[in-house]
Design an enzyme around this catalytic site. Structure first.
Site, PDB file in Angstrom:
ATOM      1  N   ASP A  85      -3.184  -7.773  12.999  1.00 34.71           N
ATOM      2  CA  ASP A  85      -2.480  -7.594  14.330  1.00 34.71           C
ATOM      3  C   ASP A  85      -2.435  -8.319  15.387  1.00 34.71           C
ATOM      4  O   ASP A  85      -1.639  -8.233  16.645  1.00 34.71           O
ATOM      5  CB  ASP A  85      -3.435  -6.043  15.120  1.00 34.71           C
ATOM      6  CG  ASP A  85      -2.893  -4.745  13.828  1.00 34.71           C
ATOM      7  OD1 ASP A  85      -2.213  -4.527  13.315  1.00 34.71           O
ATOM      8  OD2 ASP A  85      -4.158  -4.428  14.008  1.00 34.71           O
ATOM      9  N   GLY A  99       1.486  -0.929   8.769  1.00 37.13           N
ATOM     10  CA  GLY A  99       1.689  -1.718   7.004  1.00 37.13           C
ATOM     11  C   GLY A  99       1.451  -0.633   5.796  1.00 37.13           C
ATOM     12  O   GLY A  99       2.034  -0.340   4.679  1.00 37.13           O
ATOM     13  N   ASP A 100       0.824   0.289   6.357  1.00 37.98           N
ATOM     14  CA  ASP A 100       1.106   1.424   5.561  1.00 37.98           C
ATOM     15  C   ASP A 100       2.332   2.511   4.951  1.00 37.98           C
ATOM     16  O   ASP A 100       3.302   2.125   5.956  1.00 37.98           O
ATOM     17  CB  ASP A 100       0.730   2.299   6.289  1.00 37.98           C
ATOM     18  CG  ASP A 100      -0.861   3.267   4.988  1.00 37.98           C
ATOM     19  OD1 ASP A 100      -0.145   3.387   3.853  1.00 37.98           O
ATOM     20  OD2 ASP A 100      -2.119   3.685   4.865  1.00 37.98           O
ATOM     21  N   ASP A 153      -6.469  -3.589  14.840  1.00 41.55           N
ATOM     22  CA  ASP A 153      -8.044  -3.869  14.916  1.00 41.55           C
ATOM     23  C   ASP A 153      -8.667  -4.554  13.619  1.00 41.55           C
ATOM     24  O   ASP A 153      -9.926  -5.137  13.256  1.00 41.55           O
ATOM     25  CB  ASP A 153      -9.146  -2.508  14.497  1.00 41.55           C
ATOM     26  CG  ASP A 153      -8.604  -1.606  12.993  1.00 41.55           C
ATOM     27  OD1 ASP A 153      -6.977  -1.828  12.447  1.00 41.55           O
ATOM     28  OD2 ASP A 153      -9.166  -1.540  12.173  1.00 41.55           O
ATOM     29  N   GLU A 191      -5.507   7.974  -3.055  1.00 44.45           N
ATOM     30  CA  GLU A 191      -5.560   7.971  -4.098  1.00 44.45           C
ATOM     31  C   GLU A 191      -6.145   7.957  -4.524  1.00 44.45           C
ATOM     32  O   GLU A 191      -7.027   8.050  -5.959  1.00 44.45           O
ATOM     33  CB  GLU A 191      -5.114   6.010  -4.695  1.00 44.45           C
ATOM     34  CG  GLU A 191      -3.447   6.271  -4.483  1.00 44.45           C
ATOM     35  CD  GLU A 191      -2.428   5.367  -5.997  1.00 44.45           C
ATOM     36  OE1 GLU A 191      -2.894   4.088  -6.282  1.00 44.45           O
ATOM     37  OE2 GLU A 191      -1.500   5.977  -6.548  1.00 44.45           O
ATOM     38  N   ASP A 194      -1.970  -0.139  15.708  1.00 43.02           N
ATOM     39  CA  ASP A 194      -1.733  -0.162  14.495  1.00 43.02           C
ATOM     40  C   ASP A 194      -2.547   1.520  13.706  1.00 43.02           C
ATOM     41  O   ASP A 194      -2.704   2.030  14.492  1.00 43.02           O
ATOM     42  CB  ASP A 194      -3.238  -1.158  14.071  1.00 43.02           C
ATOM     43  CG  ASP A 194      -2.454  -1.168  12.554  1.00 43.02           C
ATOM     44  OD1 ASP A 194      -2.119  -1.292  11.657  1.00 43.02           O
ATOM     45  OD2 ASP A 194      -4.452  -1.736  12.236  1.00 43.02           O
ATOM     46  N   LYS A 195      -2.476   1.826  12.946  1.00 38.51           N
ATOM     47  CA  LYS A 195      -2.761   2.999  12.478  1.00 38.51           C
ATOM     48  C   LYS A 195      -4.060   3.051  12.063  1.00 38.51           C
ATOM     49  O   LYS A 195      -5.441   3.450  12.111  1.00 38.51           O
ATOM     50  CB  LYS A 195      -1.755   3.634  10.812  1.00 38.51           C
ATOM     51  CG  LYS A 195      -2.307   4.978  10.750  1.00 38.51           C
ATOM     52  CD  LYS A 195      -1.717   5.355   9.340  1.00 38.51           C
ATOM     53  CE  LYS A 195      -1.908   4.507   8.568  1.00 38.51           C
ATOM     54  NZ  LYS A 195      -3.194   4.907   7.607  1.00 38.51           N
ATOM     55  N   THR A 196      -4.133   2.001  10.729  1.00 38.17           N
ATOM     56  CA  THR A 196      -5.217   2.077   9.824  1.00 38.17           C
ATOM     57  C   THR A 196      -6.645   1.316  10.979  1.00 38.17           C
ATOM     58  O   THR A 196      -6.931   0.263  11.453  1.00 38.17           O
ATOM     59  CB  THR A 196      -5.756   1.503   8.353  1.00 38.17           C
ATOM     60  OG1 THR A 196      -4.586   2.399   8.392  1.00 38.17           O
ATOM     61  CG2 THR A 196      -6.756   2.154   7.469  1.00 38.17           C
ATOM     62  N   ARG A 210       5.295  -0.370   7.248  1.00 39.36           N
ATOM     63  CA  ARG A 210       5.271  -1.431   6.050  1.00 39.36           C
ATOM     64  C   ARG A 210       5.845  -2.451   7.429  1.00 39.36           C
ATOM     65  O   ARG A 210       6.620  -3.132   6.294  1.00 39.36           O
ATOM     66  CB  ARG A 210       6.241  -1.014   5.059  1.00 39.36           C
ATOM     67  CG  ARG A 210       5.966   0.204   4.234  1.00 39.36           C
ATOM     68  CD  ARG A 210       4.587  -0.552   2.805  1.00 39.36           C
ATOM     69  NE  ARG A 210       4.774   0.892   1.982  1.00 39.36           N
ATOM     70  CZ  ARG A 210       2.618   0.385   1.612  1.00 39.36           C
ATOM     71  NH1 ARG A 210       2.502  -0.459   1.599  1.00 39.36           N
ATOM     72  NH2 ARG A 210       3.091   1.130   0.601  1.00 39.36           N
TER      73      ARG A 210
END
Length: 1178
Positions: free
Chosen positions: A770, A611-612, A766, A377, A279-281, A740
């Protein structure tokens, strides 16, 4: 088919779902247990703040907003109860980030999208109550469509052991049957030959005797079935899990979180991982964003420009009480320019930051609290606030901001949403003066091609963004004189002054205006910052009127809505004026780039499934070194083209008309891929289209037509063929990023790689999103982060930081695999070596199933005599230290290739054990043919003791020879085995024991009589030498031929590839032959790497006196001169500490250790040098 639901019944405003929910129910929402359409809420503008950590892993709050009409009309629960709208929407599916539907109410049709939907699994935050209409309930909800099945995980060695036990059991049956049949023939022959003994056999026939002997041999030889091995297995797994838990190198002191092995039966598989799905975030990043730089009207501001250290006197933010006290971004020049408000481009730039976003604001006291859907953002809005343009409020159709203390309200005419295809978002607003303006922000690649004109400022901004990547120092296309401008390698060094005359004035003027010239420009992309381009334009009333009508018609379509809206957005977002660019830092966790580099050296491929959005994931990919500038990025169009090429080039038919599907999906690669690295970047929607996951695709494109040509029978077979084609393409790339993607798609990707590549996979994440991926992978690792404990609770191993993964795999995983493999080898070896003598004895005892050994020896052999040394190997064995394991990550490949234990190794172990038992038995038999020893010892008991002692000592010596890591416990285990053998032999063979129970202790003083005879001891010694010589020979051969562990790695890295001359260009750069090919004059100074002797040496005619001298002696653009910073980073990646850089350290005749045939580093301090040209012999 679209599904329509009419609101038919409600819950009367009571608690949610006391009797179950059905589509069409209208309820007051306290807890989301279904997918619902938001009708209104207690918040202004019917906003509803939700946390989606259980769905997409994001901890920041997101908002959903009801339709304006329902917000204005449904003002009480009584009116709500009379709501009779009809929702028409798509069938239930697993797409978490999209929804298409319409609401028909009071004769009007309203568009519905994912921003109006509250998904099951969300948590309501900062909202007292909201009202919704149930759309999907139960197993039709999107999160339930993404749920995966729980599967029991077993390691590859576990599955192999199950098969080996079955094989051993079958061998036992076959051996017992063979010996039983032989006993029947022997009994018949014996009866015929010795008829005078017929009275002994009158009650049994040869067949009956064979039958009884079959069960006798089965019981006698059943000890070779390794039942005790499984118990020892679990104990070794448990202790190795404790080692992981106790490792202080994986302890995160900041939050007091140690590593934890939640599963104790998967340790060895940690040493066989081939693919990591991350995962990324929260896994790769800290999810902390900060605004670092910006380029406005061709001028760069921010960190690294020399103006950011001081804030203007007078606090600089006197126009707004909303400014932050401490700023991550502060540039005195920019603050002063914003205060003067004389630059219209700067004004529009800051206004865009305050208007073009989806951030929601909440006022707490005198402070504004922003709730953003994405951290970047929020960082942009905070930057605008710090510079005087403060976002104050948002309603359904207005945005209010404060511009240098003056409050202004803009009417929102349209929001042109961001998606991975558009790579941009826009807002169409009407300002207080009535002017309509479009503000757009997005990726540079899509903004720059939509500009109205491209002047010097636009060109300068492109350079800041590094849209045309400049070659890396020393890389392909690099020139020492032309590093100032992308694409300049063709300019000769002697032409530099002419080039400066042509282009220099403009840059000189920039310098005079306070703008940095190109030579001092720090490009955003080099710093792995997340960049966005900002642009705007004015829209006429007539143009907007026509566009608005078409936009309204497209927004209520049920079919192809997204495509029609994209066309309208494309028309509007043309002829833009570039305002500038922003650069945001998404902070990675400590050690992530170094960890990924080490994992790559260990032949482990890292895929990022997030999912980003795509741009975010790509920037993180560059930041963590997963993506590099020399990689070719494959996106959706390129993927379609390559798959089509694969299919067309490989789709051949045999004469019988059958499709050669294996040829269609072969591992062939396009020619271009052989010469360059590739990275694949794909979105969840496109993945869904390719892999046909769950929904029936209504439009079958070229791919399915090609499949039809292949005459595949059935849609399931077609889907499998497409899956294999995609997996083959993805696994041929050096990096894969999936953006995504839903939780179900994450699990699907992992399952596809397991299915088609038969590879061992690891998933790390995390968040709750996931969990499916973690459960599907062979190994699941949960990060104890900010997103709760769902991932940790479902994982096999829990870590606090991604960087600890290198130690978990390269150290603990490799050690566990090594230990388990050695344990298995020696467990089988000792079993066959000690107990197969029973089979050989049967040939000399009339196949009567008489045991050779004393019963106590058989009972204690696997419990006391040989268990402890093998157990110490399984617990403590190391071939190299932890430091060496990280220094040589290539050692990890051994586990991926199943080199230490496989069917071949098992066969060799079986033969080795059989040969040991043969030697022990027949050497003793040869010595005992008549009699042996001064005591005339020749009885059966002495013979059994001699064979048992020879076999036991041979097993112990074999383990001693192959143990590489000796500890006090290892010595104790071997010593304990010998002492226990002596103790129990004396105890079970004593005269007193025989007198007490002669039927149980049937070998009185057998060991004492045999082992006190020198002749018997010589027989035991002879057996030991004969059994040990083959192992000693193999060890000596491996050492001489350089096939030990470290030697193999060094050989693989190219240590013995002879000498290489590094012939530098002259200092002046003219008239010299840098390549040393004889076409020019040989330079005066040259450097040769002599690797022919097993050690690499750097020799130089003239010694190097400084670091600069090394840089000036670089041999043509093919050699990369490395800076001290790069050297330090490389040292850190290998876990080695270096005090400081010293130029003189790279002197003459320094010993080097080669990493690859084209890379060397200085032994001791680890100086790295790398070349991309073919080595020339010295």
């Amino acid at each position: 088919m679209p599904r329509s639901w009419l609101r038919t019944r409600g819950s009367g405003g009571g608690e949610f779902w006391q009797g179950g929910a059905q589509p069409g129910d209208l309820s007051r929402v306290l807890l989301f247990k279904a997918d619902m359409l938001l009708l209104c809420s207690s918040e202004p503008s019917s906003l509803c703040y939700v946390e989606t950590a259980d769905i997409d892993g994001e901890t920041n709050l997101k908002f959903r907003q009801a339709l304006l009409v329902t917000h204005q009309e449904l003002v009480s629960e009584e009116i709500m109860a009379a709501f009779d709208g009809r929702v028409t929407c798509e069938e239930p599916n697993s797409r978490m980030h999209s929804f298409t539907g319409t609401l028909e109410w009071r004769g009007e049709t309203y568009s519905l999208d994912s921003e109006r939907i509250l998904l099951r699994g969300c948590k309501i935050r900062n909202t007292d109550v909201c009202y919704g209409l149930v759309i999907y309930a139960g197993f039709d909800s999107k999160i339930m469509k993404n749920c995966g099945k729980i599967k029991q995980k077993k390691t590859k060695l576990d599955r192999m052991m199950d098969r080996l036990v079955i094989i051993i059991f079958l061998v036992l049956l076959v051996t017992s049957l063979g010996l039983a049949v032989a006993s029947g023939f022997w009994a018949r022959m014996f009866q015929e030959k010795h008829s005078y003994l017929s009275a002994l056999y009158k009650r049994t026939t040869p067949a009956q005797q064979a039958f009884f002997n079959f069960w006798g041999f089965t019981i006698l030889l059943s000890i070779i079935i390794p039942m005790s091995m499984y118990i020892t297995f679990e104990f070794i797994y448990l202790v190795n899990s404790f080692f992981i838990n106790w490792d202080l190198e994986m302890y995160y002191a900041v939050k007091d979180i140690p590593a934890k092995a939640r599963s104790t039966s998967l340790n060895d598989q940690l040493g066989q991982i081939e693919y990591i799905f991350s995962d990324k975030t929260g896994t790769l990043t800290q999810n902390v964003m900060s605004f670092k730089k910006c380029c406005i009207n061709g001028t760069i501001y921010g960190t690294g420009t020399g103006r950011e250290n001081k804030q203007p006197s007078g606090s600089g933010l006197t126009w707004s009480h909303h400014g932050e006290k401490k700023l991550d971004f502060c540039d005195a020049t920019l603050l002063e320019a914003a205060r003067r408000d004389s630059d219209p481009v700067l004004r529009e730039f800051l206004r865009l930051l305050a208007l073009c976003h989806t951030v929601m604001v909440e006022e707490k006291g005198d402070q504004l609290v922003y709730q953003a859907a994405s951290p970047d953002e929020e960082a942009l809005v905070l930057a605008a606030r710090n510079l005087g343009y403060v976002f104050l409020a948002r309603t359904q159709d207005t945005i209010t901001i404060s511009e240098l203390g003056v409050e202004r309200t803009y009417k929102v005419l349209a929001m042109l949403d961001f998606n991975s295809d558009r790579k941009r978002m826009s807002v169409l607003v009407r300002d207080p003066r009535g002017t309509i303006r479009l503000y757009t922000k997005g990726a540079d690649t899509v903004i720059l091609e939509r500009l109205q004109r491209r002047g010097p400022d636009e060109t300068f901004t492109e350079m800041a963004l590094d849209v045309s990547p400049m070659p890396a120092w020393g890389g392909k296309g690099w020139s020492p004189c032309c590093w100032l401008w992308p694409g300049c390698p063709g300019v000769p060094c002697c032409s530099f002054s002419l080039w400066l005359q042509d282009f220099g004035p403009s840059f000189s003027s920039r310098s005079r205006e306070g703008r940095p010239d190109v030579s001092s420009l720090q490009r955003f992309a080099e710093e792995t910052l997340r960049t966005l381009c900002l642009a705007s334009k004015e829209v006429s009333e007539a143009e907007y009127s026509v566009w608005s009508r078409r936009h309204r018609e497209a927004s209520i379509l049920l079919q192809d809505r997204a495509r029609e809206l994209d066309k309208l957005y494309e028309e509007m977002e043309q002829n833009l004026q570039l305002l500038g660019a922003t650069a945001i830092e998404d902070k990675l966790q400590d050690g992530v780039p170094e960890t990924i580099q080490l994992l790559k050296l260990g032949n482990i491929k890292v895929w990022v499934l997030t999912g980003d959005k795509q741009e975010t994931a790509m920037n993180i990919g560059y930041a963590c070194k997963l993506l590099t500038d020399d990689m070719e990025i494959l996106e959706e169009k390129e993927i379609c083209k390559i798959l089509r090429t694969y299919w067309v080039s490989n789709n051949h038919f045999s004469s019988s008309g059958e499709a050669l599907c294996s040829g269609c999906l072969s591992q062939q690669r396009p020619e271009a891929s052989r010469n360059k690295k590739r990275a694949l970047i794909i979105s969840g929607d496109f993945l869904d289209k390719i892999l046909h996951t769950g929904e029936v695709l209504k439009e079958k494109g070229w791919l399915w037509q090609r499949l039809a040509c292949c005459r595949a029978t059935g849609s399931q077979e077609q889907s499998s063929l497409v899956e294999k084609a995609f997996v083959d393409l993805a696994t041929s790339c050096q990096a894969v990023i999936c953006c995504r993607v839903t939780p179900k798609q994450k699990a699907l990707i992992v399952e596809l790689v397991k299915k088609h590549k038969k590879a061992i996979t690891l998933a790390i994440g995390d968040g709750a999103n996931d969990v499916n991926m973690i459960k599907t992978a062979d190994i699941g690792v949960g990060i104890s982060g900010l997103e709760g404990m769902q991932a940790v609770q479902c994982s096999d191993y829990a870590l606090a930081q991604f960087s600890y993964l290198q130690r978990l795999l390269l150290v603990h995983g490799r050690w566990a695999y090594l230990r388990i493999c050695k344990f298995l080898r020696y467990f089988f070896y000792k079993t066959f070596a000690g107990l197969m003598a029973q089979v050989w004895f049967a040939f000399h005892s009339g196949f009567t199933a008489q045991p050779l050994y004393e019963g106590w020896f058989l009972a204690l052999y696997n419990i006391f005599y040989t268990a402890y040394p093998v157990l110490s190997v399984g617990l403590l064995e190391q071939d190299v230290s932890a430091k060496k394991s990280l220094e040589f990550p290539e050692l990890y490949v051994i586990g991926q290739q199943d080199e230490l234990f496989n069917y071949r190794v098992f066969g060799i172990t079986l033969l080795h054990g059989v040969s040991t038992s043969l030697a022990s038995f027949y050497i003793a038999l040869w010595a005992f043919e008549d009699h042996v020893g001064s005591k005339v010892v020749g009885d059966y008991e002495s013979f059994a003791v001699t064979v048992a002692t020879s076999a036991l000592l041979s097993v112990l010596v074999e383990i001693i020879l192959d143990t590489k890591f000796w500890t006090a416990l290892s010595f104790l285990m071997v010593t304990a085995s010998l002492l226990l053998f002596c103790f129990f032999s004396f105890l079970t063979q004593s005269i007193d024991a025989f007198r007490i129970a002669p039927a149980i202790f049937r070998f009185p003083d057998a060991s004492w009589n045999a082992l006190t005879d020198p002749y018997v001891l010589l027989v035991v010694l002879l057996s030991l030498v004969v059994n040990t010589i083959p192992s000693l020979t193999v060890h000596l051969y491996l050492t001489i031929t350089g096939k030990t562990t470290i030697q193999q790695v060094r050989a693989a890295r190219g240590l013995a590839w002879g000498g290489v001359c590094l012939l530098p260009a002259s200092v002046s750069g003219a008239g010299q032959d840098a390549a040393g090919d004889g076409k020019g004059e040989v330079p005066q100074r040259s450097h040769c790497l002599d690797c022919s002797g097993g050690t690499c040496h750097l020799s130089s005619v003239a010694p190097l006196s400084s670091w600069w001298s090394l840089m000036t002696l670089v041999p043509k653009p093919g050699f990369r001169a490395l800076s001290p910073n790069w050297f330090m980073a490389r040292q850190k990646a290998l876990g080695r500490e270096t005090s400081s850089w010293r130029g003189s350290a790279f002197g003459c005749s320094k010993e080097l250790a080669c990493r690859t045939p084209q890379t060397c580093h200085l032994g001791g301090t680890g100086v790295w040098c790398r070349s991309w040209y073919h080595p020339q012999p010295c």
